[in-house]
Motif scaffolding. Structure first.
Motif, PDB file in Angstrom:
ATOM      1  N   THR A 136      43.541  44.132  53.204  1.00 29.98           N
ATOM      2  CA  THR A 136      44.156  45.313  52.591  1.00 29.98           C
ATOM      3  C   THR A 136      44.022  45.283  51.076  1.00 29.98           C
ATOM      4  O   THR A 136      43.640  46.289  50.462  1.00 29.98           O
ATOM      5  N   VAL A 137      44.320  44.153  50.473  1.00 28.55           N
ATOM      6  CA  VAL A 137      44.230  44.093  49.010  1.00 28.55           C
ATOM      7  C   VAL A 137      42.777  44.181  48.551  1.00 28.55           C
ATOM      8  O   VAL A 137      42.482  44.757  47.486  1.00 28.55           O
ATOM      9  N   PHE A 138      41.855  43.637  49.355  1.00 32.27           N
ATOM     10  CA  PHE A 138      40.435  43.748  49.006  1.00 32.27           C
ATOM     11  C   PHE A 138      40.013  45.208  48.914  1.00 32.27           C
ATOM     12  O   PHE A 138      39.393  45.634  47.931  1.00 32.27           O
ATOM     13  N   PHE A 139      40.371  45.990  49.921  1.00 34.33           N
ATOM     14  CA  PHE A 139      39.963  47.395  49.905  1.00 34.33           C
ATOM     15  C   PHE A 139      40.815  48.228  48.953  1.00 34.33           C
ATOM     16  O   PHE A 139      40.329  49.224  48.410  1.00 34.33           O
ATOM     17  N   ASN A 140      42.066  47.844  48.727  1.00 31.34           N
ATOM     18  CA  ASN A 140      42.834  48.529  47.683  1.00 31.34           C
ATOM     19  C   ASN A 140      42.107  48.463  46.348  1.00 31.34           C
ATOM     20  O   ASN A 140      42.036  49.448  45.605  1.00 31.34           O
ATOM     21  N   HIS A 141      41.573  47.293  46.032  1.00 27.55           N
ATOM     22  CA  HIS A 141      40.867  47.123  44.762  1.00 27.55           C
ATOM     23  C   HIS A 141      39.503  47.808  44.786  1.00 27.55           C
ATOM     24  O   HIS A 141      39.143  48.536  43.850  1.00 27.55           O
ATOM     25  N   LEU A 142      38.719  47.555  45.827  1.00 25.92           N
ATOM     26  CA  LEU A 142      37.364  48.078  45.847  1.00 25.92           C
ATOM     27  C   LEU A 142      37.360  49.609  45.895  1.00 25.92           C
ATOM     28  O   LEU A 142      36.500  50.255  45.292  1.00 25.92           O
ATOM     29  N   CYS A 143      38.322  50.188  46.612  1.00 23.43           N
ATOM     30  CA  CYS A 143      38.425  51.655  46.688  1.00 23.43           C
ATOM     31  C   CYS A 143      39.089  52.240  45.443  1.00 23.43           C
ATOM     32  O   CYS A 143      39.067  53.461  45.260  1.00 23.43           O
ATOM     33  N   GLY A 144      39.715  51.406  44.622  1.00 24.68           N
ATOM     34  CA  GLY A 144      40.458  51.913  43.475  1.00 24.68           C
ATOM     35  C   GLY A 144      41.670  52.710  43.909  1.00 24.68           C
ATOM     36  O   GLY A 144      41.980  53.759  43.327  1.00 24.68           O
ATOM     37  N   PHE A 145      42.400  52.196  44.909  1.00 26.78           N
ATOM     38  CA  PHE A 145      43.514  52.937  45.509  1.00 26.78           C
ATOM     39  C   PHE A 145      44.774  52.743  44.665  1.00 26.78           C
ATOM     40  O   PHE A 145      45.664  51.961  45.009  1.00 26.78           O
ATOM     41  N   GLY A 344      44.097  35.027  43.796  1.00 30.31           N
ATOM     42  CA  GLY A 344      43.948  36.301  43.102  1.00 30.31           C
ATOM     43  C   GLY A 344      42.669  36.965  43.570  1.00 30.31           C
ATOM     44  O   GLY A 344      41.707  36.281  43.963  1.00 30.31           O
ATOM     45  N   LEU A 345      42.646  38.284  43.584  1.00 36.02           N
ATOM     46  CA  LEU A 345      41.474  39.036  44.034  1.00 36.02           C
ATOM     47  C   LEU A 345      41.425  40.338  43.256  1.00 36.02           C
ATOM     48  O   LEU A 345      42.462  40.951  43.006  1.00 36.02           O
ATOM     49  N   LYS A 346      40.227  40.785  42.908  1.00 35.47           N
ATOM     50  CA  LYS A 346      40.110  42.064  42.207  1.00 35.47           C
ATOM     51  C   LYS A 346      38.673  42.562  42.210  1.00 35.47           C
ATOM     52  O   LYS A 346      37.730  41.798  42.451  1.00 35.47           O
ATOM     53  N   LYS A 347      38.527  43.842  41.958  1.00 33.58           N
ATOM     54  CA  LYS A 347      37.230  44.457  41.718  1.00 33.58           C
ATOM     55  C   LYS A 347      36.781  44.082  40.313  1.00 33.58           C
ATOM     56  O   LYS A 347      37.570  44.106  39.372  1.00 33.58           O
ATOM     57  N   MET A 348      35.517  43.754  40.141  1.00 34.48           N
ATOM     58  CA  MET A 348      35.029  43.358  38.823  1.00 34.48           C
ATOM     59  C   MET A 348      34.752  44.597  37.966  1.00 34.48           C
ATOM     60  O   MET A 348      34.124  45.566  38.416  1.00 34.48           O
ATOM     61  N   ARG A 349      35.257  44.553  36.731  1.00 32.31           N
ATOM     62  CA  ARG A 349      35.067  45.634  35.775  1.00 32.31           C
ATOM     63  C   ARG A 349      34.798  45.042  34.392  1.00 32.31           C
ATOM     64  O   ARG A 349      35.442  44.073  33.986  1.00 32.31           O
ATOM     65  N   PHE A 350      33.833  45.614  33.710  1.00 31.46           N
ATOM     66  CA  PHE A 350      33.539  45.208  32.344  1.00 31.46           C
ATOM     67  C   PHE A 350      33.372  46.456  31.482  1.00 31.46           C
ATOM     68  O   PHE A 350      32.760  47.438  31.914  1.00 31.46           O
ATOM     69  N   ASN A 351      33.935  46.401  30.280  1.00 29.67           N
ATOM     70  CA  ASN A 351      33.831  47.533  29.356  1.00 29.67           C
ATOM     71  C   ASN A 351      34.350  48.817  29.996  1.00 29.67           C
ATOM     72  O   ASN A 351      33.749  49.891  29.870  1.00 29.67           O
TER      73      ASN A 351
END
Length: 366
Positions: A136-145, A344-351
């Motif tokens: 759930t947290v993986f897709f929350n992050h990847l989907c930007g929910f 910890g888990l998150k979608k990677m974002r730079f700039n």
């Protein structure tokens, strides 16, 4: 006489249970199939950050070295000196914290009255819970929910909406998720994957093209498209020209892949993109209210280093990821069992931009 005795609290017993719990949880998730270790770690869809497995701390900082954007010079003039370009770097942080849950399995006589092993069933349910929470947290992050506001469901890192360059919406003129949710014609279809592939390869000067992710079990590099079951239904019902035959070719191409037990949800391969069915894909998000949008889902197109995960434990062994906990009260008559992990888990974002994922919002019936 010396007697060998392994109790509930023995290290040997706990380690075996931990391995079982970890293995059961992993088998029930989508995200864990895409964690890559070893020489190809940097090419995995999910990057495993190991900095805190043996060292203290609660945050890992990752650095991206941006591509050069200068034009260079031609000929002897102007001089190269004074026209150099400096290196540009961007950073992203992943925070870790403790996640725990437990089950009260009652008293000794209460457990005696039922035919099943209460403790074993509690362990099974904890494995289900851990799998559901991690996915759930993986897709929350990847989907930007961003409609998810519960801190226990963000893996200790703020969920961030896709930037404008990394979200696509079905429909000819839909610019918001709520518009998609009201457009019954804005269904998931193969051309959306085509758009993702084109975007992945053509992000502009100074941008970051999305590279296919290395899939160890397949020994190759693929893009991955995570789609909700309702979107899969729409895909199979497509009226797009050549759509059905293209889907069948995708299924045929994926037959060998589907035989791999860890890829039982793979629908097929379309243009080097694995189509993976993922029930925990989120809904869209209303651009004004921030609430989830009914009748919409955000599929995700992802490549190498789309997300990162970190554990305070040895992932290679696995037995330290979920530690088991036992609570004994009233002279060992009342018991409880639980688990805990530091991660910890998150979608990677730079700039301020998503690094290797594209959200794709389509209409669905749920």
């Amino acid at each position: 006489m010396a007697r060998t005795n392994y109790t509930t609290g023995s290290n040997e017993t706990v380690k075996r249970w931990n391995r079982y719990l970890f293995a059961e949880s992993i088998q029930r998730t989508t995200y864990a199939r895409f964690i890559v270790e070893g020489d190809n770690k940097s090419s995995g869809l999910i990057t495993l950050l190991t900095d805190l497995q043996k060292d203290s701390g609660d945050r890992i900082r990752s650095t991206l070295l941006a591509q050069l954007t200068g034009d260079g010079i031609v000929g002897d003039t102007p001089q190269l000196r004074g026209n150099e370009e400096s290196l540009t770097t961007f950073t992203d942080d992943i925070n870790i914290d403790l996640l725990a849950h437990a089950v009260d399995i009652g008293g000794k006589m209460s457990r005696q009255r039922v035919v099943y092993d209460v403790k074993a069933e509690a362990v099974n349910r904890l494995a289900d819970w851990a799998a559901d929470r991690m996915d759930t947290v993986f897709f929350n992050h990847l989907c930007g929910f961003t409609a998810e506001t519960r801190t226990a469901y963000n893996a200790n890192n703020t969920i961030v909406a896709p930037d404008s360059a990394h979200i696509l919406r079905a429909g000819a003129s839909n610019t918001t998720d709520q518009a998609v949710g009201a457009d019954t014609a804005a269904l998931f279809d193969l051309p959306l994957i085509d758009r993702c592939i084109a975007a992945a390869k053509t992000f502009g000067k100074g941008g970051n093209p999305i590279a296919p992710a290395y899939i160890p079990e397949l020994g190759g590099r693929y893009y991955v498209m995570f789609v909700h079951p309702d979107q899969v239904t729409n895909l199979y019902g497509s009226t797009y020209a050549n759509g059905f035959s293209a889907i069948q070719r995708a299924i045929a191409a994926g037959q060998e892949i589907a035989k791999n037990p860890i890829f039982t949800d793979v629908l097929g391969v379309y243009r080097n993109t694995l189509l993976v069915e993922a029930p925990r894909i989120t809904r869209g998000v209303h651009s004004t209210t921030g609430a989830s949008v009914a009748n919409s889902r955000r599929a995700v197109f992802a490549g190498a280093q789309a997300a990162a995960i970190a554990f305070a434990g040895d992932y290679n062994d696995g037995s330290n990821i979920f530690s088991t906990i036992e609570q004994n009260d009233d002279y060992d008559r009342l018991k409880g069992v639980g688990l805990e992990t530091i991660y910890g888990l998150k979608k990677m974002r730079f700039n301020s931009a998503d690094f290797a994922s594209i959200a794709v919002t389509t209409y669905t019936s749920v």
